[in-house]
Every structure is written in C-alpha cells, then in structure tokens.
Design an enzyme around this catalytic site. Structure first.
Site, PDB file in Angstrom:
ATOM      1  N   TRP A  48      23.009  28.131  57.796  1.00  0.00           N
ATOM      2  CA  TRP A  48      23.648  27.204  58.732  1.00  0.00           C
ATOM      3  C   TRP A  48      22.829  27.027  60.003  1.00  0.00           C
ATOM      4  CZ3 TRP A  48      28.251  28.035  62.387  1.00  0.00           C
ATOM      5  CH2 TRP A  48      28.246  29.297  62.971  1.00  0.00           C
ATOM      6  N   ASP A  49      22.008  28.013  60.374  1.00  0.00           N
ATOM      7  CA  ASP A  49      21.071  27.811  61.488  1.00  0.00           C
ATOM      8  C   ASP A  49      20.242  26.550  61.297  1.00  0.00           C
ATOM      9  OD1 ASP A  49      20.366  30.839  63.031  1.00  0.00           O
ATOM     10  OD2 ASP A  49      21.649  30.754  61.278  1.00  0.00           O
ATOM     11  N   PRO A 102      23.006  45.532  52.369  1.00  0.00           N
ATOM     12  CA  PRO A 102      21.717  46.238  52.422  1.00  0.00           C
ATOM     13  C   PRO A 102      21.072  46.207  53.792  1.00  0.00           C
ATOM     14  CG  PRO A 102      21.867  44.981  50.401  1.00  0.00           C
ATOM     15  CD  PRO A 102      23.065  44.597  51.236  1.00  0.00           C
ATOM     16  N   ASP A 162      29.734  37.118  62.376  1.00  0.00           N
ATOM     17  CA  ASP A 162      29.722  38.553  62.134  1.00  0.00           C
ATOM     18  C   ASP A 162      29.323  39.271  63.429  1.00  0.00           C
ATOM     19  OD1 ASP A 162      27.309  37.145  61.641  1.00  0.00           O
ATOM     20  OD2 ASP A 162      26.576  38.652  60.268  1.00  0.00           O
ATOM     21  N   GLU A 164      19.673  33.554  71.614  1.00  0.00           N
ATOM     22  CA  GLU A 164      20.538  33.120  70.515  1.00  0.00           C
ATOM     23  C   GLU A 164      21.962  32.851  70.974  1.00  0.00           C
ATOM     24  OE1 GLU A 164      21.453  35.966  67.515  1.00  0.00           O
ATOM     25  OE2 GLU A 164      21.533  37.654  68.912  1.00  0.00           O
TER      26      GLU A 164
END
Length: 597
Positions: A173-174, A286, A320, A515
């Site tokens: 989506w970035d 991960p 998140d 960001e």
C-alpha cells in the site's frame, strides 16, 4: 458514555482473544525452514543477536539452504548466544546484500511541478524530494537473480522504489503514494515497472503480498493495485495497457472477495457481506519473531495460534499496531496480546474495496465489456449499502468499525473514519460530508498543529495518538478537496498547508523525511511501536508532492522554525521518543540540552 476519550495512562490489563480462524482456504505460501518457520529461525531470533528481528530474515545465505541447515544441525543443543552469532556470521551476508542502489533512468532534474510551485522555499523543497527518488531506487542484484533461494527476497522483473530505512524492499500500500509521486515527477517508466511487478506477483501468488519478501506471502496489505493502475491511466491515457492486465486486476480483487469476506447480520435481521483482514498464518511473524513470542507470554499455548493470526492480520491492515484492533472494554484501551483483528470489520478496507469495484466497472467499460461492468456496479452498490447499514452512525455523523463478537459499532475516533469520503462511498452526498466535518470539528481532531491524529488513545503503539501518518492525511485532504461544499474545500486547503508546514519544518531542521509525525508539535517526527523512527521516506514524499501539485500557487513554507520545533525534532531524530509514550516525551525534554546540535 464518553465516546472519544483521551488515554494518558496505559493499562496493564490484558485480554486474550478466543475464537476459531475465519479464513482457511489459502495454502501457506512460504515454507522456507530458514526465513519463514522452523528451528533455525526460532533459535536465531530468540537468541536476540539483532535489535531488530527483521535484520536476520533480510540477510542473504552464503551457501545453498541445504548446507546452511546442515551447519545448523551440527550446533550443540544448548547453543549459546555467541555460537548463534558466529553461525549467522559464517553463513549469512549482511541484510540488504541482494539489492543494489538504482537510479531511475527516467528521472528528470526539473519536472514541470517544480516550475509551478510559487513559494521559493517550497520550490527548493520539491526539488529535493524529487532527488530522493534516486536514493530510494533499488534493483535486485544479478547474483540474487541467479540464486533466488538464498534470500527471502521475492524476485520481480523490474527495479522499484523502497520506503527507506529498515524497509529495504517495496511494500504494497506504500506504493500507491510512491507511484503517485513518481507520476507527478513524470517518471512514468518507473511507475509502469512497479505496476508490472505487482501484476507478476498476482499472477504468481493470486494476490499482492504485504511486501517484497517471502515471509510476507501469508498476508497482503490494503488492496491498492487497482487504484494505482487508475493513477497511471489518468496520467498516461494508456487504455490498451489497462485492458492487457485487466484479468490480473480482477484476480487481485477476487482474492479479497473470496478469502476476506464475512456475513454480518444487523439488529433488524438484514444480512450484509463485508470484508476483514485475515492473514493466513498462526505462528510468530518471521520479521518480528521475538516480539510476537514476547507478546504472547502469559497466553495459554492453545490460544497462541489465534493471537498470532490476529497479530499478522493487524500487520495486513498496515496499522501495526493500534488500539483499533484490541479487545477493549469501556474506557480500557486494551493491549497487544488482546488483539482481535479478524473480529473487526474495518471502515477503510471496505471503502478501498468499494473504490476498486467502481474502478473495475470503469475499466470494464473501457474494454467494451458492459456485462462485466454491470457486475462490478452491482458489487459496489451492495458494498455501499452494507457500509451505510453496518458502519455509518447517523447520530454521531461518522463511519465506525464494527465488532463482530459484540455486534456493535466501535464508537471511537480513528482516522480510518475519513476514508469513505476519499473512496466516494457517500457518492457526493453533501449532507454526509457536512456531518463528518462537524463531527471532526466537535472532536477537535482538526485542531492539532501537526496533522490529523490516527486515534485519540495514547497507547504507545505507533498507529495511535500522537502520530499522524501520511496516507491518512492524504485521504482526508483528498476526500475534502473534491467536495462541492466550499467550506469543506477550504478546510482541505487549510489542512494541506498545515501538513506541508509540518513536513517542511522537519526537513529543514534535520534534512530527513520521516514516515510519521507528531500531531502535537508541528515538524516533530512520530514514535512508538516495534522500531525507531525511520527516514526516507517513500509515501511521505509522495503525499507532499501531491499537495504541492494540487495547490502550487497557494501553499507557502510557513514561519521560521521555532526553538521548540527544532529541539523536539532533534530529540526525535536521536531516538529519544522511539517508543512514543508520554514518559518518553518527558524524558526527551529533560535530555534535550545534553544533545549536541
């Protein structure tokens, strides 16, 4: 009941999510015993030899995987942290080894935008942002292409633009805001190459993964490929290209329709289909393995798979993390180990999918397929009706997420509530626009100097207060900018000026694009979450370029930097606010004079 409380203290209460997995039809896409699951991954990540768990899974093997696994099996059962570190050093190259800096061949020093911007400071700012594309360009190395199994990297045919910092690869989506910025800078070839990469991913996996790593192939991100293609079509007029990939775009949409759809029954007995986030994994992520295991401490073993799946589903949302996904009760915002993402019907996801349905109708008409266009028209109308019936609150005047367990709207403010305006769910209904505007005014979320807050909960999570995220700022502004109501359009311009000033002050003070930002202090970066503040930054640059392109003669650079902004920005850049809490803010103020400027 107070609907929109401010939270200045983080509760220690933790709630455990229960309930069966909702989506099980997908097969796990990544079975690597090094990068996705297994004893080697667990041993290395739990040894905590890296501050950031993502570092290890972004490393490249020096040998074939089979040899590395044999070397791991030769380690003693009570292996020490030092032995794990030596094993990694002996068998892995540093993170990012499989990528090379790439300067886009279609980069222009002076795209038309720069000439249009009137303010001289902002003209220079736009020029510097345009130059950042050269720093954020990446290509996969020839060696990585020859030996694709030695890395977690997904091999794609074309070079791409990355967000920056720890985000070494492309993200789904970035890329909507990155590609928008590229197109504004007249870099059509680079944009087309990235779209072709996404098309390849859909053809391979059936959907676009979260990002360009194999460990991301068990989840996606907000589905922006179809809107990305519309950006490209509007800029280039290349209808034939859109027609050539239309089948793939339909497959990407079908993934969400088939694998992320649930039925909601309202109190009136009406049933509606809406979409949720639901990652196809029930183990620790991960790239955040240690963090997820730590979060699940204290949770019964038989409930951990459910929690891991909901944590990964929150990562699929792009948010998140946030109290938005937590199991909350009354004024308790909940905590990360009470994440229940799959039980939440998100306002923004369904708005984006509605927009995708409208665009697929548009593309089908361009392709001359009226039957298919009518199908997508029906889909969009059904989703619009469902959004209004399930998510719209007429008394408050805002869209809210819906809790499937409690069968109620979650009536707390999140910036996702403005996405329906961007997506056109209201179909130009000015009364709804005014309702939303008045509600935002009443909540005072438009009053912050640094942008629109993501939420009003101060939880320490990065998708909560006091952070403002570029994509949400863009969707809010763009939704207001296309209103037929002058007052609302004026607010869009006013907000664009605020966001430009925030970004310009931060850049002028530090030389970086961040960001996320702190809404309380204009020009200060945000904080919180699992990792320190990152710079680069792909979607931040794209949003600023979009605002400058919309209002090239109306925006200005603002007043000179205040001492407060300069000091706080420098404290942020030194990492003092890396966890974003109120305590870290106070700590930052205490240590501010010890920083060497």
């Amino acid at each position: 009941m107070e609907l929109y409380p401010y939270w200045h203290f983080i509760t220690l209460l933790q709630f455990v999510l229960t309930g069966p997995a909702l989506v099980a039809s997908e097969k796990p896409a990544c079975s690597s015993e090094i990068f996705c699951r297994g004893d080697l991954l667990r041993t290395v990540q739990m040894a905590r030899i890296f501050n950031d768990s993502k570092s290890f899974v972004d490393m490249r093997l020096k040998k074939d995987a089979a040899e590395v696994l044999l070397a791991f099996q030769a380690l003693p059962s009570n292996v020490s942290k030092m032995q794990v570190a030596k094993f990694v050093s002996d068998n892995f190259h540093p993170e990012g080894h499989d990528l090379e800096v790439w300067i886009p061949t279609d980069w222009k020093e002076n795209p038309e935008l720069i000439g249009k911007v009137k303010d001289q400071n902002l003209k220079n700012f736009a020029s510097k942002l345009n130059a950042l594309w050269k720093k954020l360009g990446r290509n996969i190395s020839d060696e990585a292409r020859r030996n694709p199994d030695r890395s977690s990297l997904i091999i794609v045919p074309n070079p791409f633009i990355v967000p920056g910092g720890r985000f070494r690869e492309y993200y789904y989506w970035d890329s909507y805001w990155v590609i928008n910025g590229l197109l504004i800078c007249e870099m059509k070839d680079t944009a087309r190459g990235m779209i072709d990469n996404f098309v390849k991913l859909v053809d391979t996996y059936g959907f676009v993964p979260n990002g360009g790593r194999r460990y991301y192939t068990n989840r996606s991100q907000p589905p922006f490929l179809i809107p990305i293609v519309d950006l490209y079509l509007n800029q280039t007029g290349d209808i034939e290209y859109v027609k050539s990939i239309l089948g793939t775009l339909e497959n990407e949409y079908s993934f969400w329709r088939q694998n992320r759809t649930v039925e909601i029954e309202t109190s009136s007995g009406q049933k509606y289909n809406l979409s949720i986030y639901a990652a196809n994994m029930d183990t620790p992520r991960p790239e955040s393995y240690y963090e997820d295991v730590h979060t699940a401490q204290g949770v019964p073993d038989d409930e951990k798979p459910t929690l891991y799946q909901d944590i990964a589903s929150a990562a699929e949302s792009g948010w998140d993390f946030s109290t938005r996904w937590f199991n909350r009760k009354e004024k308790d915002p909940g905590s990360l180990n009470g994440t229940k993402t799959r039980q939440i019907v998100p306002t923004d996801l369904n708005s984006v999918l509605y927009y995708c349905e409208r665009l697929l109708m548009k593309f089908s008409l361009l392709a001359g397929d009226t039957q298919k266009a009518n199908t997508y028209k029906r889909y969009s109308e059904a989703r619009r009706d469902a959004i209004q019936a399930v998510l719209w609150d007429n008394d408050i005047g805002l869209w809210f997420d819906y809790d499937r367990q409690q069968k109620v709207k979650r009536k707390s403010f999140y910036a996702s509530s403005v996405v329906p305006l961007w997506a056109g769910v209201h179909r130009g209904n000015v009364s709804w626009e005014k309702d939303v505007f008045r509600t935002l005014q009443r909540l005072k979320v438009l009053d912050y100097p640094g942008g629109l807050p993501t939420s009003l909960f101060m939880s320490g999570q990065q998708w909560d207060f006091p952070n403002a995220w570029p994509p949400l700022q863009h969707m809010f502004m763009a939704g207001f900018a296309k209103s037929s109501d002058k007052e609302i359009r004026d607010e869009a311009l006013h907000f664009a000026q605020k966001w430009i000033t925030t970004n310009y002050k931060a850049w002028k003070s530090t030389g970086h694009m961040f960001e996320k930002f702190n809404v309380s202090v204009q020009g200060a970066p945000g904080g919180g979450g699992e990792y320190p503040i990152q710079v680069g930054f792909g979607w931040t640059n794209g949003v600023v370029l979009d605002f400058l392109n919309r209002y090239p003669d109306k925006l200005h650079s603002g007043e000179e930097l205040t001492m407060e902004t300069t000091l706080l920005t420098k404290v942020h850049s030194k990492g003092c606010f890396s966890k974003g809490s109120l305590a870290s803010l106070i700590t930052g103020i205490f240590v501010i004079f010890s920083i060497s400027f």
